[in-house]
Design a protein around this motif. Structure first.
Motif, PDB file in Angstrom:
ATOM      1  N   LEU A   1       0.818  -1.197   0.000  1.00  0.00           N
ATOM      2  CA  LEU A   1       0.000   0.000   0.000  1.00  0.00           C
ATOM      3  C   LEU A   1       0.861   1.260   0.000  1.00  0.00           C
ATOM      4  O   LEU A   1       1.944   1.273   0.609  1.00  0.00           O
ATOM      5  CB  LEU A   1      -0.909   0.027   1.232  1.00  0.00           C
TER       6      LEU A   1
ATOM      7  N   TYR B   1       0.582   5.236   1.111  1.00  0.00           N
ATOM      8  CA  TYR B   1      -0.250   6.081   1.972  1.00  0.00           C
ATOM      9  C   TYR B   1      -0.615   7.405   1.302  1.00  0.00           C
ATOM     10  O   TYR B   1      -1.752   7.856   1.379  1.00  0.00           O
ATOM     11  CB  TYR B   1       0.490   6.332   3.284  1.00  0.00           C
TER      12      TYR B   1
ATOM     13  N   VAL C   1      -7.356   1.280  -5.676  1.00  0.00           N
ATOM     14  CA  VAL C   1      -7.654   1.220  -4.246  1.00  0.00           C
ATOM     15  C   VAL C   1      -8.893   0.363  -3.994  1.00  0.00           C
ATOM     16  O   VAL C   1      -8.959  -0.398  -3.023  1.00  0.00           O
ATOM     17  CB  VAL C   1      -7.830   2.639  -3.680  1.00  0.00           C
TER      18      VAL C   1
ATOM     19  N   LEU D   1      -8.565  -2.146   5.198  1.00  0.00           N
ATOM     20  CA  LEU D   1      -7.722  -0.994   4.899  1.00  0.00           C
ATOM     21  C   LEU D   1      -8.352   0.286   5.436  1.00  0.00           C
ATOM     22  O   LEU D   1      -9.567   0.445   5.471  1.00  0.00           O
ATOM     23  CB  LEU D   1      -7.501  -0.860   3.390  1.00  0.00           C
TER      24      LEU D   1
ATOM     25  N   VAL E   1      -5.663   5.736   1.620  1.00  0.00           N
ATOM     26  CA  VAL E   1      -4.699   4.934   0.868  1.00  0.00           C
ATOM     27  C   VAL E   1      -4.673   5.485  -0.555  1.00  0.00           C
ATOM     28  O   VAL E   1      -5.719   5.614  -1.195  1.00  0.00           O
ATOM     29  CB  VAL E   1      -5.085   3.443   0.847  1.00  0.00           C
TER      30      VAL E   1
ATOM     31  N   ALA F   1      -2.021   0.958  -4.544  1.00  0.00           N
ATOM     32  CA  ALA F   1      -1.686  -0.380  -4.056  1.00  0.00           C
ATOM     33  C   ALA F   1      -1.057  -1.200  -5.165  1.00  0.00           C
ATOM     34  O   ALA F   1      -1.172  -0.870  -6.351  1.00  0.00           O
ATOM     35  CB  ALA F   1      -2.935  -1.078  -3.523  1.00  0.00           C
TER      36      ALA F   1
ATOM     37  N   GLY G   1       3.678  -1.661   3.396  1.00  0.00           N
ATOM     38  CA  GLY G   1       3.265  -0.304   3.082  1.00  0.00           C
ATOM     39  C   GLY G   1       4.389   0.692   3.120  1.00  0.00           C
ATOM     40  O   GLY G   1       5.452   0.451   3.713  1.00  0.00           O
TER      41      GLY G   1
ATOM     42  N   LEU H   1      -2.456   2.483   7.901  1.00  0.00           N
ATOM     43  CA  LEU H   1      -2.928   1.637   6.800  1.00  0.00           C
ATOM     44  C   LEU H   1      -4.038   0.695   7.242  1.00  0.00           C
ATOM     45  O   LEU H   1      -4.943   0.382   6.455  1.00  0.00           O
ATOM     46  CB  LEU H   1      -1.759   0.825   6.238  1.00  0.00           C
TER      47      LEU H   1
END
Length: 430
Positions: A112, A114, A141, A151, A155, A158, A274, A330
Motif C-alpha cells: 500500500l 499512503y 484502491v 484498509l 490509501v 496499491a 506499506g 494503513l
C-alpha cells in the motif's frame, strides 16, 4: 569473544566417535543445515546456548523476493528468487518428518501507498519489477479493498505480488528442534544422527596441518568433527576473527518487531506491506486459532525497524511508536488488538547485503551466515548448498537432497554468496 584457532589438544573430548559435522548456531539457518545434513546420513552436533533466541525469534517470516527487490541489488534478487522456490519442498519435507504445521501461507502480498509521494515510489518499484519480469502489478484502491477489507480510509494506491508469501519462523524452528531431538530420528540416541547441545562455542580445534577438526565449548569440552559449519548470525565475524584466511565481516543491524493478538474482528488474510510518508512497514498475519477460548484469534506481526546498533535486546519507545503509527495508518483496526510482545534482535548484515554460504579456504570450515533481513527466506537454500559443500548429497551424480539436479540459475545465484569474496577484497593491492 573470538572463536580462536587452537590446537586440537586440550579440553576433554566429548565421549564417542567424532561427528561428521558440528554446526555453531541453532537459529533457523543452523538447524536447517543440521537437519538436511542428518537427512543425508551425516552425524551432526549443534552448539548453541539458547537455540532460536536470536534473529529467528523476532522474524516475521516473509518469503518476499519480489517486494524485497531493491535498486542495484540484482544479485540479491536472483538469490532470493531461488530461495523462495526451495521453500515449498522444505516445508513439505519438514511437515512429513514432524507432522507440524510451519505456518506457510500462500495468500500473496498487498503493498500500500499512503500518499501521493508514496505512490510515486511504489510505481518506480513496480517498474523495477517489470524490468526483471517479476510477478507484480498495480491495483486500484477499490481492488485493494476487495482483497483486504480492513484498509484505512487514506490509501493512495496499491500493488499485488501473488507469489510473495509468509511462514511462521517460530513454528518452523520448533519443528526443526523436534525432528533433531527425536529418538527415532536417524541415530539420535547414539553416535549417529543429530543432537543439540546447549553450550556456546569458544574456539576452533585444528590439527597440525591446519584442518578444522572440531570446536571447543564454554564448558571446556571438545566436540570433534570432520567439518564445522559456522551459522552464528551476526556474531559469526567476531567468532572467526582469529582464523587466518577467513574474512567474515558480519555486523549487527538491530530491528524491533511487535506481536499483536488480533480478535475475529480483524481477520487479515494477506501480508500487508506499506509505505507511509516514505517509511516502510509490514503487517504479517498468522492463521487463526481453530477452536477453544481463542477461536478466531490470530497473531499479527508488525515490523520492523532498521538500526545500525548493537544487539542490546532493548526495545525503544520511539521504535514501538513508529511501527504502530505507520501500521495503523494503513490498518486502523489494529488499535483494538492486544500488544503482547516487543522483540528487539539484531540481524546479521554484510557490506554487500549478501550471505556467506559454503566451504572456505580453511579445510573443514564452512559458513552459513550473513543473511541480513532474509534469513528465514534463505534458510532452505542455504541448508542444501552447505550440505552439497559437505559432500552429503545422496548418490554421486551431483543431485540435490530430493534428487533433482541443481539448475544453472540456482548455481549462479549461489555463486554470489561465495565465502572468499571478502578475503579477495582484503588482499587485493590498492
Amino acid at each position: 569473544m573470538s572463536l580462536s584457532v587452537h590446537s586440537s589438544a586440550g579440553g576433554s573430548a566429548v565421549p564417542g566417535e567424532a561427528r561428521d559435522v558440528v554446526v555453531v548456531g541453532g537459529g533457523i539457518v543452523g538447524l536447517a543445515v543440521a537437519w538436511r545434513a542428518a537427512s543425508a546420513g551425516m552425524t551432526v552436533t549443534v552448539l548453541d546456548p539458547a537455540p532460536g533466541a536470536g534473529a529467528t525469534h523476532a522474524a516475521a517470516g516473509m518469503l518476499a523476493p519480489v517486494t524485497e527487490a531493491d535498486f542495484g541489488e540484482e544479485a540479491a534478487l536472483r538469490l532470493h528468487l531461488a530461495a523462495a522456490a526451495a521453500w515449498p519442498a522444505f516445508g513439505a519435507d519438514l511437515h512429513a518428518a514432524t507432522g507440524a504445521d510451519v505456518g506457510l501461507r500462500t495468500a500473496g502480498t498487498l503493498t500500500l501507498a499512503y500518499d501521493a509521494d508514496d505512490l510515486a515510489l511504489l510505481r518506480r518499484v513496480l517498474a523495477l519489477h517489470a524490468v526483471h519480469g517479476l510477478a507484480s502489478h498495480e491495483l486500484t484502491v477499490a481492488d485493494a479493498r476487495r482483497r483486504e477489507p480492513y484498509l484505512g480510509p487514506r490509501v493512495a494506491g496499491a500493488a499485488w505480488a501473488p507469489a510473495d508469501h509468509a511462514v511462521d519462523p517460530r513454528a518452523t524452528h520448533a519443528a526443526l528442534l523436534a525432528v533433531l531431538g527425536r529418538r527415532d530420528a536417524p541415530g539420535a540416541s547414539s553416535a549417529t544422527g543429530a543432537r543439540v547441545v546447549r553450550a556456546a562455542a569458544t574456539r576452533l580445534a585444528l590439527d597440525p596441518a591446519g584442518r578444522v577438526v572440531g570446536v571447543h565449548d564454554d564448558a571446556g569440552r571438545l566436540h570433534r568433527a570432520g567439518a564445522v559449519v559456522v551459522a552464528a548470525g551476526w556474531q559469526s565475524g567476531a567468532l572467526l576473527a582469529g582464523v587466518p584466511g577467513v574474512v567474515v565481516p558480519t555486523r549487527p543491524v538491530k530491528g524491533q518487531t511487535l506481536r499483536l493478538d488480533a480478535g475475529p474482528d480483524l481477520a487479515l488474510e494477506h501480508v500487508v506491506r506499506g509505505l507511509v510518508q516514505g517509511r516502510p512497514v509490514y503487517v504479517v498475519p498468522r492463521d487463526p486459532e481453530p477452536g477453544g477460548p481463542r477461536a478466531g484469534h490470530r497473531e499479527v506481526v508488525v515490523g520492523a525497524t532498521t538500526e545500525e546498533n548493537p544487539d542490546d535486546r532493548r526495545a525503544t519507545a520511539g521504535g514501538v511508536f513508529a511501527l504502530l503509527r505507520d501500521a495503523r495508518a494503513l490498518l486502523p483496526g489494529i488499535d483494538e488488538a492486544a500488544l503482547v510482545e516487543v522483540t528487539p534482535r539484531a540481524r546479521p548484515a554484510t557490506p554487500d547485503n549478501l550471505p556467506l554460504v559454503g566451504p572456505t579456504d580453511v579445510p573443514g570450515l564452512h559458513l552459513a551466515t550473513g543473511h541480513g533481513r532474509n534469513g528465514i527466506l534463505l534458510a532452505p537454500l542455504t541448508a542444501d548448498a552447505v550440505v552439497a559443500g559437505l559432500g552429503g548429497l545422496p548418490g554421486d551424480d551431483g543431485t540435490e537432497p530430493g534428487g533433482t539436479a541443481p539448475g544453472d540459475d540456482v548455481a549462479t545465484a549461489l555463486a554470489t554468496a561465495r565465502t572468499d569474496r571478502f578475503v579477495r577484497t582484503a588482499t587485493t593491492p590498492r
